[in-house]
Design an enzyme around this catalytic site. Structure first.
Site, PDB file in Angstrom:
ATOM      1  N   SER A  76      19.247 -13.683  24.292  1.00  0.00           N
ATOM      2  CA  SER A  76      18.882 -14.607  25.379  1.00  0.00           C
ATOM      3  C   SER A  76      18.938 -13.905  26.735  1.00  0.00           C
ATOM      4  O   SER A  76      18.094 -14.142  27.602  1.00  0.00           O
ATOM      5  CB  SER A  76      19.817 -15.818  25.412  1.00  0.00           C
TER       6      SER A  76
ATOM      7  N   GLY B  69      14.819 -21.410  36.412  1.00  0.00           N
ATOM      8  CA  GLY B  69      15.299 -22.782  36.547  1.00  0.00           C
ATOM      9  C   GLY B  69      14.190 -23.807  36.425  1.00  0.00           C
ATOM     10  O   GLY B  69      13.485 -24.090  37.400  1.00  0.00           O
TER      11      GLY B  69
ATOM     12  N   PRO C 262      19.202 -31.891  35.243  1.00  0.00           N
ATOM     13  CA  PRO C 262      20.150 -32.754  34.517  1.00  0.00           C
ATOM     14  C   PRO C 262      19.447 -33.935  33.842  1.00  0.00           C
ATOM     15  O   PRO C 262      19.800 -34.309  32.726  1.00  0.00           O
ATOM     16  CB  PRO C 262      21.104 -33.228  35.624  1.00  0.00           C
TER      17      PRO C 262
ATOM     18  N   THR D 178      20.341 -20.247  31.798  1.00  0.00           N
ATOM     19  CA  THR D 178      20.907 -18.995  31.289  1.00  0.00           C
ATOM     20  C   THR D 178      20.971 -17.958  32.411  1.00  0.00           C
ATOM     21  O   THR D 178      19.993 -17.794  33.155  1.00  0.00           O
ATOM     22  CB  THR D 178      20.047 -18.466  30.121  1.00  0.00           C
TER      23      THR D 178
ATOM     24  N   ARG E 116       9.022 -17.802  24.019  1.00  0.00           N
ATOM     25  CA  ARG E 116       9.078 -18.368  22.663  1.00  0.00           C
ATOM     26  C   ARG E 116       8.606 -17.356  21.622  1.00  0.00           C
ATOM     27  O   ARG E 116       9.087 -17.349  20.485  1.00  0.00           O
ATOM     28  CB  ARG E 116       8.197 -19.615  22.589  1.00  0.00           C
TER      29      ARG E 116
ATOM     30  N   ARG F 112      32.773 -10.547  -4.034  1.00  0.00           N
ATOM     31  CA  ARG F 112      33.746 -11.629  -4.241  1.00  0.00           C
ATOM     32  C   ARG F 112      33.636 -12.154  -5.678  1.00  0.00           C
ATOM     33  O   ARG F 112      32.540 -12.519  -6.134  1.00  0.00           O
ATOM     34  CB  ARG F 112      33.445 -12.761  -3.249  1.00  0.00           C
TER      35      ARG F 112
ATOM     36  N   GLU G  84      13.805 -23.779  25.039  1.00  0.00           N
ATOM     37  CA  GLU G  84      12.405 -23.317  24.966  1.00  0.00           C
ATOM     38  C   GLU G  84      11.547 -24.284  24.149  1.00  0.00           C
ATOM     39  O   GLU G  84      10.686 -23.867  23.377  1.00  0.00           O
ATOM     40  CB  GLU G  84      12.327 -21.923  24.329  1.00  0.00           C
TER      41      GLU G  84
HETATM   42  C1  FAD Z   1      22.410 -22.645  25.881  1.00  0.00           C
HETATM   43  C2  FAD Z   1      21.186 -23.159  26.575  1.00  0.00           C
HETATM   44  C3  FAD Z   1      20.498 -22.346  27.473  1.00  0.00           C
HETATM   45  C4  FAD Z   1      19.381 -22.836  28.170  1.00  0.00           C
HETATM   46  N1  FAD Z   1      18.740 -22.022  29.087  1.00  0.00           N
HETATM   47  C5  FAD Z   1      17.750 -22.549  29.877  1.00  0.00           C
HETATM   48  C6  FAD Z   1      17.158 -21.764  30.935  1.00  0.00           C
HETATM   49  O1  FAD Z   1      17.475 -20.587  31.110  1.00  0.00           O
HETATM   50  N2  FAD Z   1      16.254 -22.368  31.743  1.00  0.00           N
HETATM   51  C7  FAD Z   1      15.863 -23.674  31.585  1.00  0.00           C
HETATM   52  O2  FAD Z   1      15.048 -24.152  32.376  1.00  0.00           O
HETATM   53  N3  FAD Z   1      16.401 -24.436  30.580  1.00  0.00           N
HETATM   54  C8  FAD Z   1      17.328 -23.910  29.735  1.00  0.00           C
HETATM   55  N4  FAD Z   1      17.898 -24.676  28.730  1.00  0.00           N
HETATM   56  C9  FAD Z   1      17.518 -26.076  28.614  1.00  0.00           C
HETATM   57  C10 FAD Z   1      16.627 -26.395  27.441  1.00  0.00           C
HETATM   58  O3  FAD Z   1      15.352 -25.844  27.610  1.00  0.00           O
HETATM   59  C11 FAD Z   1      16.605 -27.927  27.274  1.00  0.00           C
HETATM   60  O4  FAD Z   1      17.886 -28.299  26.813  1.00  0.00           O
HETATM   61  C12 FAD Z   1      15.515 -28.404  26.337  1.00  0.00           C
HETATM   62  O5  FAD Z   1      14.244 -28.288  26.921  1.00  0.00           O
HETATM   63  C13 FAD Z   1      15.717 -29.882  25.924  1.00  0.00           C
HETATM   64  O6  FAD Z   1      15.967 -30.686  27.023  1.00  0.00           O
HETATM   65  P1  FAD Z   1      17.234 -31.690  27.019  1.00  0.00           P
HETATM   66  O7  FAD Z   1      18.440 -30.945  26.603  1.00  0.00           O
HETATM   67  O8  FAD Z   1      17.246 -32.371  28.345  1.00  0.00           O
HETATM   68  O9  FAD Z   1      16.929 -32.740  25.879  1.00  0.00           O
HETATM   69  P2  FAD Z   1      16.001 -34.064  25.991  1.00  0.00           P
HETATM   70  O10 FAD Z   1      14.680 -33.733  26.603  1.00  0.00           O
HETATM   71  O11 FAD Z   1      16.817 -35.157  26.605  1.00  0.00           O
HETATM   72  O12 FAD Z   1      15.803 -34.370  24.444  1.00  0.00           O
HETATM   73  C14 FAD Z   1      16.821 -34.914  23.607  1.00  0.00           C
HETATM   74  C15 FAD Z   1      16.237 -35.175  22.226  1.00  0.00           C
HETATM   75  O13 FAD Z   1      15.130 -36.065  22.322  1.00  0.00           O
HETATM   76  C16 FAD Z   1      13.964 -35.466  21.748  1.00  0.00           C
HETATM   77  N5  FAD Z   1      12.760 -35.850  22.491  1.00  0.00           N
HETATM   78  C17 FAD Z   1      12.522 -35.746  23.832  1.00  0.00           C
HETATM   79  N6  FAD Z   1      11.284 -36.177  24.116  1.00  0.00           N
HETATM   80  C18 FAD Z   1      10.713 -36.545  22.932  1.00  0.00           C
HETATM   81  C19 FAD Z   1       9.459 -37.068  22.550  1.00  0.00           C
HETATM   82  N7  FAD Z   1       8.459 -37.268  23.441  1.00  0.00           N
HETATM   83  N8  FAD Z   1       9.234 -37.351  21.238  1.00  0.00           N
HETATM   84  C20 FAD Z   1      10.198 -37.124  20.319  1.00  0.00           C
HETATM   85  N9  FAD Z   1      11.409 -36.639  20.599  1.00  0.00           N
HETATM   86  C21 FAD Z   1      11.666 -36.342  21.898  1.00  0.00           C
HETATM   87  C22 FAD Z   1      14.211 -33.971  21.849  1.00  0.00           C
HETATM   88  O14 FAD Z   1      13.429 -33.257  20.913  1.00  0.00           O
HETATM   89  C23 FAD Z   1      15.707 -33.891  21.575  1.00  0.00           C
HETATM   90  O15 FAD Z   1      15.923 -33.939  20.193  1.00  0.00           O
HETATM   91  C24 FAD Z   1      18.960 -24.172  27.957  1.00  0.00           C
HETATM   92  C25 FAD Z   1      19.630 -24.973  27.011  1.00  0.00           C
HETATM   93  C26 FAD Z   1      20.720 -24.478  26.320  1.00  0.00           C
HETATM   94  C27 FAD Z   1      21.430 -25.358  25.332  1.00  0.00           C
END
Ligand code: FAD
Length: 386
Positions: free
Chosen positions: A93, A132, A136, A166, A245, A270, A365
């Site tokens: 990453s 970024g 939230p 990240t 990706r 094992r 991603e």
């Molecule tokens: C360790 C880590 C590092 C990261 N690094 C970066 C980074 O460097 N830069 C950056 O910008 N982001 C980063 N992210 C963020 C990451 O890209 C997001 O967490 C991801 O895009 C999902 O967004 P969310 O967590 O808000 O989930 P949400 O969008 O709230 O989704 C929650 C759930 O609902 C589902 N869902 C949402 N919309 C739909 C739909 N229309 N139909 C069906 N299901 C749906 C999703 O698939 C998921 O299962 C990082 C995340 C992690 C965990």
């Protein structure tokens, strides 16, 4: 050659691709493998030190050209991601975010001055970048972002927050995506600009050998030339995600290979009921199914890499790869864990660390669901996003 390469797919690699892979594999064996369990447990990784070492080997922005970048093929970059992630998804990453997200955004959309300012230092690992996009309250749906950039004379003023970023707490520059009166735009934001703060996100149960943070942008005043002039609309950050990706399609195979190799070794040594675990038909069925999936994933990655090198790779094809290879890698890691029994939950073996890491890789991603929707839209012509 790895025992899991049943189809001898390595034979389709060029000599140069094989050499690059060997160099990265050696680096991971020397610099990551002996320490990574400790980094993971402590939730701390010497990211700056690693970045300099990766920079010396040309791994940062490896597939980009000029500005100190190595200009390798997409397949060679993919193989490097595979070897990095065989060490740890967090280490991969670090390289992906630096090269495919932050550097790529500046390389593709930045002004000549921005490129000169940031890319050579980032390629050398002397400057760290982050990307970024996520906020939230807006993850899968970045079009709803609320981070705002408004004009004030010649300057821009940025307000908002980015989450789950990240490298943010250690970054020198953030590529920040914000809404303007003309639509989404990108900005190269030096992290020491007044009003920018980065807070580390703690208590992660996954990607613990990677630094993740939240960025607050509190009336951050930037000169006009901080805007990336070529980045017009949301398609700009989405194109960066397509780049990253592609690396994940390969990287996930690395985590899965490490699990498989560890498990093959464990199962042959094992003994239970008077014979090695590998001698039970149920164990062999698991191993065979996992190896078949791994080889299918490798074929898929090779096809996507060759398409990328021909300049023909389309975003929905990358979605096919990310969806399949991360999902299967996670299934392999969980299945391998069962074969290791109680030792499978121990940090003395890499399997559960990989499984936990892959939970993040499944989500970032673009989640699996989002990639299913991309593929579904391609198949049906109907968007089911909203
Ligand atoms: C360790 C880590 C590092 C990261 N690094 C970066 C980074 O460097 N830069 C950056 O910008 N982001 C980063 N992210 C963020 C990451 O890209 C997001 O967490 C991801 O895009 C999902 O967004 P969310 O967590 O808000 O989930 P949400 O969008 O709230 O989704 C929650 C759930 O609902 C589902 N869902 C949402 N919309 C739909 C739909 N229309 N139909 C069906 N299901 C749906 C999703 O698939 C998921 O299962 C990082 C995340 C992690 C965990």
């Amino acid at each position: 050659m790895s025992a899991v390469d049943l189809l001898d797919l390595d034979s389709s690699l060029t000599e140069e691709e094989r050499q690059i892979r060997a160099v990265v594999r050696q680096l991971i064996d020397d610099r990551v493998r002996p320490h990574v369990a400790g980094w993971y447990e402590a939730g701390q990784v010497p990211a700056r030190e690693l970045a300099r070492e990766f920079g010396k080997l040309g791994l940062l922005g490896m597939h980009l050209t000029g500005y100190g970048c190595a200009g390798s093929t997409a397949v060679a970059y993919g193989l490097a991601c595979l070897e990095l992630e065989a060490g740890d998804s967090g280490v991969r990453s670090l390289v992906s975010v630096q090269g495919s997200l932050a550097m790529y955004a500046i390389w593709r959309y930045g002004s000549e001055e921005q490129k000169q300012r940031w890319l050579p230092a980032m390629a050398a690992g002397e400057a760290i970048g982050c990307f970024g996009l996520t906020e939230p309250d807006h993850g899968s749906d970045p079009a709803s972002m609320t981070t705002r950039a408004r004009r004030d004379g010649d300057d821009w003023v940025l307000t908002g927050a980015k989450m789950w970023i990240t490298n943010a707490p250690i970054a020198d520059v953030a590529v920040i995506w914000a809404r303007t009166d003309e639509g989404v735009r990108g900005f190269a934001v030096p992290m020491d600009t007044r009003g920018v703060t980065a807070r580390e996100i703690g208590r992660k149960m996954s990607l613990r050998a990677s630094v993740t943070g939240e960025i607050s942008l509190d009336d951050v005043r930037l000169p006009a030339d901080a805007q990336l002039p070529g980045a017009i609309g949301l398609k700009a950050p989405l194109s960066c995600l397509t780049e990253a990706r592609h690396g994940i399609v390969w990287g996930a195979l690395g985590a899965a290979r490490d699990c498989l190799e560890t498990t093959l070794s464990y199962a042959t040594t094992r003994t239970q009921f008077g014979r090695p675990l590998a001698g039970f038909q149920l164990t062999q069925a698991k191993l065979a199914d996992m190896a078949v999936e791994w080889n299918k994933g490798y074929l898929l990655a090779l096809q996507l890499g060759r398409l990328a090198d021909a300049g023909k790779l389309r975003p929905e094809q990358v979605s096919v790869g990310k969806l399949n290879n991360v999902r299967e890698a996670l299934a392999i890691a969980r299945q391998c864990r069962t074969i290791l029994g109680a030792n499978g939950v121990s940090g003395d073996y890499p399997v559960m660390r990989h499984a936990n890491n892959l939970e993040s890789v499944l989500t970032y991603e673009g989640t699996s669901e989002i990639h299913q929707l991309v593929v579904g839209q391609k198949l049906t012509g109907v968007s089911a996003f909203t």
